[in-house]
Write a protein that holds these residues in place. Structure first.
Motif, PDB file in Angstrom:
ATOM      1  N   LEU A 129      30.451  71.680  57.895  1.00 27.02           N
ATOM      2  CA  LEU A 129      30.388  70.274  57.486  1.00 27.02           C
ATOM      3  C   LEU A 129      29.640  70.086  56.170  1.00 27.02           C
ATOM      4  O   LEU A 129      28.546  70.630  55.970  1.00 27.02           O
ATOM      5  N   VAL A 147      26.556  66.415  64.770  1.00 22.55           N
ATOM      6  CA  VAL A 147      27.315  66.112  63.553  1.00 22.55           C
ATOM      7  C   VAL A 147      26.408  65.454  62.528  1.00 22.55           C
ATOM      8  O   VAL A 147      26.421  65.806  61.337  1.00 22.55           O
ATOM      9  N   LYS A 191      39.406  62.841  55.226  1.00 22.16           N
ATOM     10  CA  LYS A 191      38.080  63.449  55.323  1.00 22.16           C
ATOM     11  C   LYS A 191      37.843  64.163  56.653  1.00 22.16           C
ATOM     12  O   LYS A 191      36.800  64.789  56.842  1.00 22.16           O
ATOM     13  N   LYS A 193      37.562  66.767  59.383  1.00 15.44           N
ATOM     14  CA  LYS A 193      37.493  68.231  59.410  1.00 15.44           C
ATOM     15  C   LYS A 193      37.712  68.780  60.815  1.00 15.44           C
ATOM     16  O   LYS A 193      38.339  69.815  60.985  1.00 15.44           O
ATOM     17  N   ASP A 231      32.190  64.654  55.367  1.00 11.40           N
ATOM     18  CA  ASP A 231      33.181  65.204  56.295  1.00 11.40           C
ATOM     19  C   ASP A 231      33.115  64.461  57.623  1.00 11.40           C
ATOM     20  O   ASP A 231      32.029  64.144  58.118  1.00 11.40           O
ATOM     21  N   GLU A 232      34.280  64.226  58.218  1.00 13.12           N
ATOM     22  CA  GLU A 232      34.350  63.457  59.457  1.00 13.12           C
ATOM     23  C   GLU A 232      34.743  64.333  60.640  1.00 13.12           C
ATOM     24  O   GLU A 232      35.529  65.279  60.492  1.00 13.12           O
ATOM     25  N   GLY A 289      27.465  65.496  58.660  1.00 11.29           N
ATOM     26  CA  GLY A 289      28.797  64.923  58.809  1.00 11.29           C
ATOM     27  C   GLY A 289      28.754  63.510  59.353  1.00 11.29           C
ATOM     28  O   GLY A 289      27.686  62.948  59.630  1.00 11.29           O
ATOM     29  N   THR A 290      29.948  62.941  59.520  1.00  6.17           N
ATOM     30  CA  THR A 290      30.088  61.581  60.046  1.00  6.17           C
ATOM     31  C   THR A 290      30.957  61.615  61.297  1.00  6.17           C
ATOM     32  O   THR A 290      32.095  62.096  61.257  1.00  6.17           O
TER      33      THR A 290
END
Length: 400
Positions: free
Chosen positions: A112, A132, A164, A166, A116-117, A137-138
């Protein structure tokens, strides 16, 4: 300049751990409390696994191990995936961690970048979004519904994916809902993933062996081989083998990802406990007959809890396919009052008042991203479960 990292502001404490701790404190103070918050089998680790650990100690298997795990365990993991999931992994495609949590954390840390989602179906295990967040990340939540059995639909998945995205996190059977995906349901989700080639799947199969009736467990890379090259298949010995305290999780996936996770783990904890690894070799390679016996006990507990909860006023409890949790709705009780005049406005209020009035500790659904519900772990004796459900019936009956 603040001393603590900014990342901590994005992370919440584990609600399940908090509930278990609260129940322990109340018990220590003399309260009669039934704790149904912990996700831990009440069975003991099988004797053959214990003996394997003892023999490992006697052989002097007490030194550091390779970061990714001892070779016999990585071979046993590869054999397990072939035997039970029809997945071909070489030992070098596997990694052993200090529990499934470390496997998941390392995968996110290795992949991440900010922005990045990660798509996470709700309700979800409480640690997914926090991991996360820590890794930069999101989390993007794809909400499920009780009408859909708390399962992600292809339409909801398609809606959640962006350029976005991942990872998609799949947990079947699910903590907290116990929902498990059929082969057809997984294939429908896989069809969406095939169209979105930038999305990888992290499948948490920790409750694989705890499915009930004639339900047949499948994992997504098995159902859709075209996803094999962008799937990390995670599992462990904690639940099916009653080895929570041994702290052994494992995964298999593409070599490039496994090497990246190995590098992170090498700078973090290095290899998992050597004794626990040898015990896990025996768990995976040894007799498996006790799993069916334990499943039968869990299924009896599930049926008892579902039946009694559905007899409680204002509670609706679906029948889960697996794990050892139920995730009933308390929506019909929102707005009701306790005898003391407290209004139940949220599922948090419900579980707080239930603990105060009847000494039953459960976890609010909002902690898992979907309410108003609550989670009960039925990994305890039928006697305690019956008493707990009787108390819940009495509590809901007292609301006006």
């Amino acid at each position: 300049m603040a001393f603590l990292a900014d990342a901590l502001s994005r992370v919440k404490p584990s609600a399940t751990i908090a509930v278990s701790q609260k129940a322990r404190e109340l018990k220590a103070n003399g309260r009669d409390v039934i704790g149904l918050g912990a996700g831990e089998p009440d069975f003991d680790t099988p004797d053959n696994v214990k003996h394997a650990a003892i023999e490992a100690i006697r052989r002097g298997e007490t030194k550091y191990t390779p970061v990714s795990g001892i070779v016999p365990l990585r071979e046993a993991i590869a054999a397990k995936f072939k035997r039970e999931n029809n997945l071909d992994y070489k030992p070098e495609q596997t990694i052993v961690g200090t529990g499934g949590k470390q496997i998941l954390f390392n995968a996110f840390m290795a992949t991440l970048n900010p922005g990045d989602e990660v798509v996470i179906p709700a309700p979800y295990w409480v640690s997914y979004p926090e991991m996360v967040a820590i890794c930069g990340g999101t989390a993007v939540f794809a909400e499920t519904s009780i009408e859909d059995g708390f399962k992600l639909t292809p339409a909801a998945l398609e809606k959640a994916i962006t350029p976005k995205t991942k990872w998609l996190v799949m947990n079947s059977p699910s903590n907290p809902s116990g929902a498990a995906y059929t082969e057809a349901e997984l294939k429908a989700l896989a069809d969406v993933l095939l169209k979105n080639e930038h999305v990888w799947t992290l499948t948490d199969d920790m409750y694989e062996h705890l499915t009930y009736g004639d339900f047949a467990f499948r994992t997504i890379a098995e159902v859709e081989p075209a996803l094999y090259g962008r799937t990390l298949t995670m599992n462990g010995v904690s639940k099916a083998y009653a080895m929570t305290g041994w702290r052994i999780g494992y995964a298999a996936g593409p070599v490039e990802l496994i090497k990246a996770m190995d590098m992170i783990q090498g700078q973090q904890t290095s290899g998992a406990c050597s004794i626990a690894q040898w015990a896990a070799v025996e768990a995976l390679n040894g007799p498996q007959d006790f799993i069916a016996r334990n499943k039968a006990i869990f299924q009896g507990r599930r049926d008892l809890v579902v039946s009694m909860l559905n007899q409680a006023r204002g509670i609706s409890c679906p029948v889960p396919e697996g794990a050892f949790y139920v995730y009933p709705s308390c929506a019909a009780l929102i707005g009701k009052k306790t005898p003391s005049g407290k209004v139940i406005e949220t599922d948090q209020d419900f579980v707080t008042e239930l603990l105060e009035a009847e000494g039953v500790a459960v976890v609010q659904g909002s902690a898992f991203g979907l309410g108003p519900n609550f989670r009960i772990s039925y990994a305890t004796s039928e006697e305690l479960l019956e008493e707990a459900c009787t108390r819940i019936q009495r509590f809901t009956g007292s609301l006006s």
